[in-house]
Motif scaffolding. Structure first.
Motif, PDB file in Angstrom:
ATOM      1  N   ASP A 126       6.642  -4.549   2.838  1.00  0.00           N
ATOM      2  CA  ASP A 126       5.470  -4.343   3.887  1.00  0.00           C
ATOM      3  C   ASP A 126       4.494  -3.204   3.209  1.00  0.00           C
ATOM      4  N   ILE A 127       4.705  -2.579   2.209  1.00  0.00           N
ATOM      5  CA  ILE A 127       4.114  -1.735   1.419  1.00  0.00           C
ATOM      6  C   ILE A 127       2.855  -2.211   0.818  1.00  0.00           C
ATOM      7  N   LEU A 128       1.715  -1.634   0.924  1.00  0.00           N
ATOM      8  CA  LEU A 128       0.486  -2.039  -0.034  1.00  0.00           C
ATOM      9  C   LEU A 128       0.153  -0.853  -0.871  1.00  0.00           C
ATOM     10  N   THR A 129      -0.282  -0.881  -1.822  1.00  0.00           N
ATOM     11  CA  THR A 129      -0.882   0.107  -2.762  1.00  0.00           C
ATOM     12  C   THR A 129      -2.297  -0.252  -3.031  1.00  0.00           C
ATOM     13  N   PRO A 130      -3.102   0.682  -3.467  1.00  0.00           N
ATOM     14  CA  PRO A 130      -4.513   0.801  -3.578  1.00  0.00           C
ATOM     15  C   PRO A 130      -4.878  -0.434  -4.660  1.00  0.00           C
ATOM     16  N   GLU A 131      -3.584  -0.799  -5.622  1.00  0.00           N
ATOM     17  CA  GLU A 131      -3.825  -1.713  -6.498  1.00  0.00           C
ATOM     18  C   GLU A 131      -3.517  -3.012  -6.091  1.00  0.00           C
ATOM     19  N   THR A 132      -2.777  -3.171  -4.834  1.00  0.00           N
ATOM     20  CA  THR A 132      -2.546  -4.568  -4.377  1.00  0.00           C
ATOM     21  C   THR A 132      -3.482  -4.878  -3.203  1.00  0.00           C
ATOM     22  N   ALA A 133      -4.038  -3.850  -2.870  1.00  0.00           N
ATOM     23  CA  ALA A 133      -5.056  -4.136  -1.733  1.00  0.00           C
ATOM     24  C   ALA A 133      -6.307  -4.872  -2.136  1.00  0.00           C
ATOM     25  N   ASP A 134      -6.251  -6.159  -2.609  1.00  0.00           N
ATOM     26  CA  ASP A 134      -7.225  -6.617  -3.342  1.00  0.00           C
ATOM     27  C   ASP A 134      -8.205  -7.492  -2.520  1.00  0.00           C
ATOM     28  N   THR A 135      -8.229  -7.364  -1.135  1.00  0.00           N
ATOM     29  CA  THR A 135      -8.984  -8.286  -0.139  1.00  0.00           C
ATOM     30  C   THR A 135      -9.415  -7.260   1.014  1.00  0.00           C
ATOM     31  N   PRO A 136     -10.470  -7.749   1.502  1.00  0.00           N
ATOM     32  CA  PRO A 136     -11.024  -6.972   2.760  1.00  0.00           C
ATOM     33  C   PRO A 136      -9.889  -6.589   3.644  1.00  0.00           C
ATOM     34  N   ALA A 137      -9.250  -7.539   4.070  1.00  0.00           N
ATOM     35  CA  ALA A 137      -8.027  -7.487   5.041  1.00  0.00           C
ATOM     36  C   ALA A 137      -7.155  -6.507   4.670  1.00  0.00           C
ATOM     37  N   LYS A 138      -6.795  -6.921   3.296  1.00  0.00           N
ATOM     38  CA  LYS A 138      -5.589  -5.917   2.827  1.00  0.00           C
ATOM     39  C   LYS A 138      -6.127  -4.552   2.796  1.00  0.00           C
ATOM     40  N   LEU A 139      -7.310  -4.233   2.450  1.00  0.00           N
ATOM     41  CA  LEU A 139      -7.762  -2.866   2.731  1.00  0.00           C
ATOM     42  C   LEU A 139      -7.791  -2.343   3.887  1.00  0.00           C
ATOM     43  N   VAL A 140      -7.872  -3.079   4.983  1.00  0.00           N
ATOM     44  CA  VAL A 140      -7.538  -2.619   6.484  1.00  0.00           C
ATOM     45  C   VAL A 140      -6.326  -2.353   6.687  1.00  0.00           C
ATOM     46  N   TYR A 141      -5.299  -3.197   6.149  1.00  0.00           N
ATOM     47  CA  TYR A 141      -4.046  -2.963   6.360  1.00  0.00           C
ATOM     48  C   TYR A 141      -3.690  -1.605   5.491  1.00  0.00           C
ATOM     49  N   LEU A 142      -4.206  -1.442   4.461  1.00  0.00           N
ATOM     50  CA  LEU A 142      -3.714  -0.185   3.753  1.00  0.00           C
ATOM     51  C   LEU A 142      -4.269   1.248   4.377  1.00  0.00           C
ATOM     52  N   ALA A 143      -5.291   0.939   5.097  1.00  0.00           N
ATOM     53  CA  ALA A 143      -5.817   2.129   5.911  1.00  0.00           C
ATOM     54  C   ALA A 143      -4.991   2.482   7.167  1.00  0.00           C
ATOM     55  N   VAL A 144      -4.467   1.331   7.730  1.00  0.00           N
ATOM     56  CA  VAL A 144      -3.717   1.484   8.992  1.00  0.00           C
ATOM     57  C   VAL A 144      -2.284   1.909   8.399  1.00  0.00           C
ATOM     58  N   GLN A 145      -1.792   1.718   7.231  1.00  0.00           N
ATOM     59  CA  GLN A 145      -0.605   2.102   6.683  1.00  0.00           C
ATOM     60  C   GLN A 145      -0.578   3.285   6.276  1.00  0.00           C
ATOM     61  N   LEU A 146      -1.847   3.939   5.839  1.00  0.00           N
ATOM     62  CA  LEU A 146      -2.009   5.385   5.784  1.00  0.00           C
ATOM     63  C   LEU A 146      -2.031   6.054   7.027  1.00  0.00           C
ATOM     64  N   MET A 147      -2.669   5.419   8.212  1.00  0.00           N
ATOM     65  CA  MET A 147      -2.397   6.558   9.299  1.00  0.00           C
ATOM     66  C   MET A 147      -0.953   6.223   9.882  1.00  0.00           C
ATOM     67  N   TYR A 148      -0.400   5.212   9.658  1.00  0.00           N
ATOM     68  CA  TYR A 148       1.276   5.131   9.992  1.00  0.00           C
ATOM     69  C   TYR A 148       1.914   6.313   9.474  1.00  0.00           C
ATOM     70  N   LEU A 149       1.741   6.242   7.944  1.00  0.00           N
ATOM     71  CA  LEU A 149       2.502   7.249   7.375  1.00  0.00           C
ATOM     72  C   LEU A 149       2.105   8.828   7.350  1.00  0.00           C
ATOM     73  N   SER A 150       0.800   9.191   7.942  1.00  0.00           N
ATOM     74  CA  SER A 150       0.310  10.252   7.718  1.00  0.00           C
ATOM     75  C   SER A 150       0.750  11.114   8.897  1.00  0.00           C
ATOM     76  N   PRO A 151       0.877  12.596   8.738  1.00  0.00           N
ATOM     77  CA  PRO A 151       1.036  13.553   9.807  1.00  0.00           C
ATOM     78  C   PRO A 151      -0.275  13.442  10.647  1.00  0.00           C
ATOM     79  N   ASP A 152      -1.420  13.314   9.993  1.00  0.00           N
ATOM     80  CA  ASP A 152      -2.685  13.467  10.899  1.00  0.00           C
ATOM     81  C   ASP A 152      -3.581  11.920  10.643  1.00  0.00           C
TER      82      ASP A 152
END
Length: 145
Positions: free
Chosen positions: A43-69
């Motif tokens: 379920d983990i995307l990295t900046p290298e594997t986020a190679d489409t617009p939808a995957k970039l959205v997922y990556l942003a949500v993933q960063l929110m999920y993992l972030s204390p802020d």
């Protein structure tokens, strides 16, 4: 109630701010805690594997999920969402679902909705690819005639 996670050999998992890599044998973990972000390797995307617009959205949500802020990632997320909706208006129901989960603080389910967005994007790309192949075949047929 503890979350039961079974890891394959060498599989990674993120628990909180830690990346845990399994050894060379299967392992079963029981994780007990309240609102700890947990992501399996699949379920983990990295900046290298986020190679489409939808995957970039997922990556942003993933960063929110993992972030204390999580709010620190909102500007990036909303910028990406604007770009996705401009190029792919049919993504609105998925974006709306992600937004609702974010507003309710349920980032895990926002990620799940993000997976649906990626699936929708993949279907659109496949449809476009088939149309392009069909058009190329018709052009070849016209030249042959």
């Amino acid at each position: 109630m503890a979350l039961k996670v079974e890891l394959k050999p060498h599989e990674r998992i993120i628990i909180g701010a830690c990346v845990i890599t399994n050894s060379d044998q299967r392992a079963r973990l029981l994780i007990d805690g309240d609102r700890i972000p947990i992501l399996r390797e699949k379920d983990i995307l990295t900046p290298e594997t986020a190679d489409t617009p939808a995957k970039l959205v997922y990556l942003a949500v993933q960063l929110m999920y993992l972030s204390p802020d999580p709010m620190a990632h909102h500007p990036t997320y909303f910028s990406l969402v604007r770009d996705v909706l401009t190029a792919m208006p049919s993504a609105w129901p998925y974006i709306e679902g992600i937004n609702n989960y974010i507003l309710n603080g349920d980032l895990y389910h926002a990620l799940k909705e993000g997976r649906k967005l990626i699936g929708h994007e993949e279907k659109l790309i496949e449809t476009a690819r088939k149309l392009q192949e069909h058009d190329a075949d018709e052009a070849t047929d016209r030249k042959s005639a």
